[in-house]
Design a protein around this motif. Structure first.
Motif, short mmCIF file in Angstrom:
data_model
loop_
_atom_site.label_atom_id
_atom_site.label_comp_id
_atom_site.label_asym_id
_atom_site.label_seq_id
_atom_site.Cartn_x
_atom_site.Cartn_y
_atom_site.Cartn_z
N ARG A 196 -1.21 38.29 12.37
CA ARG A 196 -1.47 38.73 13.74
C ARG A 196 -0.71 40.03 14.03
O ARG A 196 -1.23 40.91 14.71
N VAL A 230 -0.10 42.32 11.94
CA VAL A 230 -0.85 43.37 11.28
C VAL A 230 -2.06 43.76 12.14
O VAL A 230 -2.37 44.93 12.33
N ASP A 231 -2.70 42.75 12.68
CA ASP A 231 -3.84 42.97 13.55
C ASP A 231 -3.44 43.79 14.78
O ASP A 231 -4.14 44.72 15.18
N THR A 232 -2.29 43.47 15.37
CA THR A 232 -1.89 44.15 16.61
C THR A 232 -1.51 45.61 16.38
O THR A 232 -1.39 46.35 17.34
N GLY A 279 -3.40 47.40 14.56
CA GLY A 279 -4.69 48.03 14.31
C GLY A 279 -5.10 48.11 12.85
O GLY A 279 -5.90 48.95 12.49
N TYR A 322 -5.11 45.41 25.70
CA TYR A 322 -4.64 45.83 24.39
C TYR A 322 -5.70 45.65 23.29
O TYR A 322 -5.46 45.89 22.12
N LEU A 340 -6.97 42.88 22.13
CA LEU A 340 -6.89 41.66 21.33
C LEU A 340 -7.95 40.65 21.78
O LEU A 340 -8.38 39.81 21.01
N SER A 370 -10.39 47.08 19.89
CA SER A 370 -9.38 46.61 18.95
C SER A 370 -8.03 47.20 19.35
O SER A 370 -7.97 48.18 20.08
N PRO A 371 -6.95 46.59 18.88
CA PRO A 371 -5.63 47.16 19.17
C PRO A 371 -5.53 48.61 18.68
O PRO A 371 -4.91 49.43 19.34
N ARG A 372 -6.16 48.89 17.55
CA ARG A 372 -6.13 50.27 17.05
C ARG A 372 -6.64 51.24 18.11
O ARG A 372 -6.06 52.28 18.37
N HIS A 373 -7.73 50.84 18.75
CA HIS A 373 -8.33 51.66 19.78
C HIS A 373 -7.38 51.81 20.98
O HIS A 373 -7.17 52.90 21.50
N ILE A 408 -4.15 51.57 20.92
CA ILE A 408 -3.04 52.42 20.49
C ILE A 408 -3.46 53.88 20.56
O ILE A 408 -2.73 54.75 21.05
N HIS A 421 4.69 41.94 22.83
CA HIS A 421 4.08 40.65 23.10
C HIS A 421 5.09 39.58 23.49
O HIS A 421 6.24 39.64 23.11
N MET A 469 5.65 40.29 17.51
CA MET A 469 4.74 40.58 16.42
C MET A 469 5.47 41.35 15.33
O MET A 469 5.13 42.48 15.01
N LEU A 524 4.37 50.40 10.46
CA LEU A 524 3.21 49.63 9.99
C LEU A 524 1.93 50.06 10.70
O LEU A 524 1.85 50.08 11.93
#
Ligand SMILES: Nc1ncnc2c1ncn2[C@@H]1O[C@H](COP(=O)(O)OP(=O)(O)OP(=O)(O)O)[C@@H](O)[C@H]1O
Ligand SMILES: [Mg+2]
Lengths: 319, 522
Positions: free
Chosen positions: A191, A193-195, A197, B50, B52, B71-74, B76, B84, B88, B101
């Motif tokens: 999770r 890693v998912d957060t 992106g 965010y 998720l 997505s979180p990438r978006h 960000i 959180h 995380m 990361l």
């Protein structure tokens, strides 16, 4: 007698025996680091071994056989990836099913392709990379040294060297590249890693396919470099010993290789000792048993304290 | 001009409408506090922002432009960062690895760790958030870990920082520090959404306050226009007693007696260096201390999760020094662990299963090894009603409960067992004011029915309002003992941070027994 057992040949043989184990074990390392248990290594290796022989028999080129083995490994691994990552089914069940499938599939294909069960015809094997004279100036001190060096280090086939290179490169990559960092994080806390992106599904797919390629290559080494033919169930538990080697090697590529080398050494020793069983007077089964006993001892004793990736075996669900 | 705007966001889960047409705005340089009961939908709303979770309906605007955050990438990439409620962070990795990361500097897939470390240093200097870039997360305190989370968001280029209950796990000193950091970030032009259950924090830090109940926004206010009591009323919909009333303690027989125990931590360093105390029935004893001074190890050894290297622990005269967790439960010890997700719950189990954990061998849950699903469900429904756990059914997985409701499940199980001794570590972590009031009342009721309670918490207010007697732990030793009447936050804080100094600790060590016998025994 000791002089007859501890020969350069014993150590050379250890490297050979270690190679299929190591390749599969490194595959297991990569797969488990991503959070997916791959108990199917055994079956993938078997399919790779078969595909390698079948393609070599059909086209006469063992190199084409190697490519076929790797691709077959990737294809079987894709089944495991799909069931465990996309369908989120139990990874042990999926792996076990693949192992049974591999056994049945290779037996079935032998029947329809060659008309008989058991063993295929012999193929042309892949030759060692270097070929230097063995007994150059034997008897002299340097002659003996050369002889040992030549046999242990310079007598091998390409995949044997390949496995060492793969171990070192994978180790480096795991701690120095993006792929490696993502891999190490995936199996611990998907999770997280998912957060940030990074896609968990993609990362796990790549890892499972890589483990398939490596286990397929392990099968190629077994048939195309060592045995020279395919026999049903010829992997004979190597996939499982590879899993043990991965754990013993603490989920690192070089560790996996080293552990495999230890198992390989015991396997080589076992074969060596069989020749002398008339003198030592121990039943041959005892020697055959040794690598497996070692596996159990290693898993129960030495590795009792090893901790794997925290999220291994747990399917990941978004949201 | 709003930096972030939400319009009519709606999100339903099976059986719950978690967000019901929620709208909010966030300007540049503004801190908006999001307040609401456990399960009101705060985390859900922020997870939608965010990327998720995907909203069923509604619009999100960033810089006044419509966006679909998938997505979180978006998120960000749009400059939204989130710390959180449950961190995380990847524990075996280093601080630097965690921060970079997903956005690692380097070429051809090879990470340039020198640059990465350098950037982490730069950000940490700029906002004076000191961390060791090479430390492993697992070795850091919770406050430190949170710092890493904030650095991670800043590294990713956040303009909007979402903080989901950042103070729930922090000591008072760390909270002060966090506030300083958030203010300096806002001075630099960032905006923040701050979720918390602590009303005084809301008043202290927010520019604007948004109150949610049952998935919908029920009010908006500013700190100058209200006070804690007003906020509590808006949130819960009734008047809340912010500090519970309790009578004088009636000290009975000694229930727990801890004699000169020495305990090692996971790294085999001595974490508890000869601690002795006793608790009598009908008494609440609090252990106050800054995180990492041995209280975790002490608690674990009392509840059977860790063996002391020396000393004895007795429960009602029976030696439980070497008891394991099962024996400890059977002897009558209940334990509310400080980390609900790691120690308190099996997240993949449903609520009913979690509620009988530990009692799953005994009637009514089971007889002769056979479980009774009906009785279990019935018991679970009773606890859900008694403890006001907000969920559509007892078959919901613990994982999908809101943070505060997860905590209530643990509290319900442990107090519901009716123990001789209740060991409560951070029992109200993440609970809303209404739920805190309820749990405090329950703890006092335990005491009044003659049970012993050991309370371990960093919340000084909780210590002062619940405890009858307070021990201050510092570097593995009890450095000071107070009757609650003689204690105030300032003096406690002074001793907790080693103010009494090692001199006191040594004095204590030379005469450990006399100075720490239960008040009722003297
Ligand atoms: N993944 C999920 N599946 C099903 N229901 C969920 C899920 N996540 C949240 N919910 C439900 O949605 C509601 C809102 O939960 P949310 O976590 O947003 O609350 P919260 O306001 O953050 O509460 P807390 O203060 O306790 O953290 C709760 O009733 C919760 O049970
Ligand atoms: Mg929440």
């Amino acid at each position: 007698m000791l002089g007859d057992i501890i020969t350069p040949d014993l150590f050379a043989s250890a490297f050979r025996m270690a190679t299929p184990l190591a390749l599969a074990a490194i595959g297991g390392t990569i797969c488990e680091r991503s959070g997916v248990v791959n108990i199917a290594l055994e079956g993938i290796m078997l399919v790779g071994a078969f595909a390698g022989v079948a393609v070599t028999l059909a086209f006469g080129s063992p190199w084409l056989g190697v490519v076929a083995a790797v691709l077959a490994g990737v294809a079987i691994a894709a089944i495991h990836a799909f069931t465990s990552i996309n369908l989120r089914s139990d990874q042990v069940v999926s792996g076990t099913a693949i192992n049974i499938l591999a056994l049945g599939l290779t037996g079935f294909l032998m029947e329809i392709m060659y008309g008989h069960p058991g063993t295929t015809e012999a193929i042309i094997t892949i030759k060692p990379v270097f070929r230097f004279a063995t007994e150059r100036g034997s008897g002299t001190f340097f002659g003996v040294i050369w002889n040992w060096f030549n046999t242990i280090v310079l007598s091998h086939t390409p995949i044997v060297y390949g496995a060492i290179i793969i171990a070192v490169v994978a180790q480096w990559a795991m701690y120095n590249t993006r792929w490696g960092l993502h891999l190490r994080a995936l199996g611990e806390h998907p999770r997280a890693v998912d957060t940030v992106g990074v896609s968990v599904v993609r990362g796990r797919w790549i890892a499972v396919l890589m483990s398939g390629a490596l286990a397929g290559l392990a099968g190629a080494n077994l048939t195309l470099e060592q045995v020279g033919s395919f026999t049903e169930n010829m992997t004979n538990g190597r996939g499982f010993i590879a899993l043990a080697a991965n754990i013993f090697g603490r989920w690192t590529p070089v560790g996996s290789y080293s552990a495999s080398l230890l198992f390989g050494f015991f396997d080589a020793l076992q074969i060596k000792l069989q020749i002398f069983r008339g003198e030592i007077n121990i039943p041959p089964q005892f020697f055959l048993m040794m690598p497996y006993v070692l596996t159990v001892v290693v898993l129960a004793g030495v590795v009792g304290r090893a901790v794997g990736p925290a999220a291994v075996g747990k399917p990941y669900k978004k949201g | 001009m709003p930096l972030l705007e939400l319009r009519e966001i709606t999100k339903a889960f099976p059986g719950v409408l978690a967000n019901d047409r929620v709208s909010m705005k966030l300007d540049k340089g503004e801190i908006v506090a999001l307040l609401g009961e456990n399960g009101a939908g705060k985390s859900t709303l922020m997870n939608v922002v965010y990327g998720l979770l995907t909203a069923d309906d509604g619009e999100i605007l960033v810089d006044e432009k419509h966006v679909k955050i998938k997505s979180p990438r978006h998120a960000i990439d749009l400059g939204i960062g989130m710390v959180h409620q449950h961190f995380m962070l990847v524990e075996p990795l280093t601080v630097t690895e965690n921060i970079v990361l997903g956005r690692e500097p380097g070429r051809f897939g090879v990470i340039d760790f020198a640059t990465a470390r350098q950037r982490v240093r730069e950000i940490s200097d700029r906002y004076s958030l000191k961390v060791d870039p090479d430390a492993k997360i697992i070795d850091l305190s919770v406050g430190m870990q949170q710092r890493v989370e904030i650095l991670k968001a800043l590294y990713q280029g956040a303009r909007v920082l979402i903080l989901d209950e950042p103070t729930a796990v922090l000591t008072p000193q760390e909270v002060t520090e966090l506030f300083r950091v958030v203010r300096s970030l806002v001075d630099e032009g960032l905006s923040a959404v701050f979720i918390t259950h602590k009303l005084e924090e809301v008043i202290a830090i927010a520019d604007r306050i948004l109150v949610m109940r049952d998935g919908a926004v029920v009010g908006e206010t500013t700190p100058s226009a209200t006070d804690e009591i007003g906020l509590a009323r808006m949130m819960v919909g009734r008047d809340v007693v912010l500090s519970v009333e309790k009578g004088v303690s009636q000290c009975g027989d000694v229930v727990l007696s801890v004699n000169d125990v020495h305990i090692e931590d996971d790294r085999s360093l001595e974490a508890v260096k000869g601690v002795s105390f006793a608790i009598c029935g009908g008494e609440i004893l609090a252990i106050a201390g800054v995180d990492g001074n041995g209280q975790r190890e002490l608690v674990e050894s009392i509840v059977g999760l860790r063996r002391p290297t020396r000393g004895t622990i007795e429960l009602k005269g029976n030696d439980i020094t070497r008891a394991n967790a099962r024996a400890s439960i059977e002897a009558g010890v209940s334990h509310i662990p400080e980390d609900r997700q790691r120690r308190g719950l099996v997240l993949e189990f449903n609520i009913a299963e979690n509620i009988i954990l530990g009692d799953h061998r005994e009637p009514p849950a089971a007889d002769h090894g056979i479980m009774h699903p009906k009785a279990i469900a019935e018991l679970a429904r009773k606890r859900i009603a008694d403890y006001d756990i907000r969920t559509p059914s007892e078959r919901v997985l613990a994982d999908s409960l809101s943070g505060g409701n997860q905590q209530k499940v643990v509290v319900a199980r442990e107090i519901g067992r009716n123990p001789e001794l209740l060991v409560a570590a951070q029992p109200t972590r993440g609970l809303d004011v209404g739920a805190i009031e309820f749990v405090h009342t329950q703890i006092i009721r335990e005491r009044d029915s003659g049970k012993a309670v050991l309370l371990v918490t960093f919340e000084l207010e909780e210590v002062l309002s619940l405890a009858d007697r307070i021990l201050v732990i510092y570097e593995g030793r009890i450095v000071k003992e107070f009757a609650v009447a003689d204690a105030d936050a300032e003096t406690l804080g002074y001793f907790m941070t080693g103010g009494g100094g090692s001199k006191l600790a040594e004095e204590q060590e030379s005469k450990p027994v006399e100075s720490s016998v239960a008040g009722g025994d003297k």
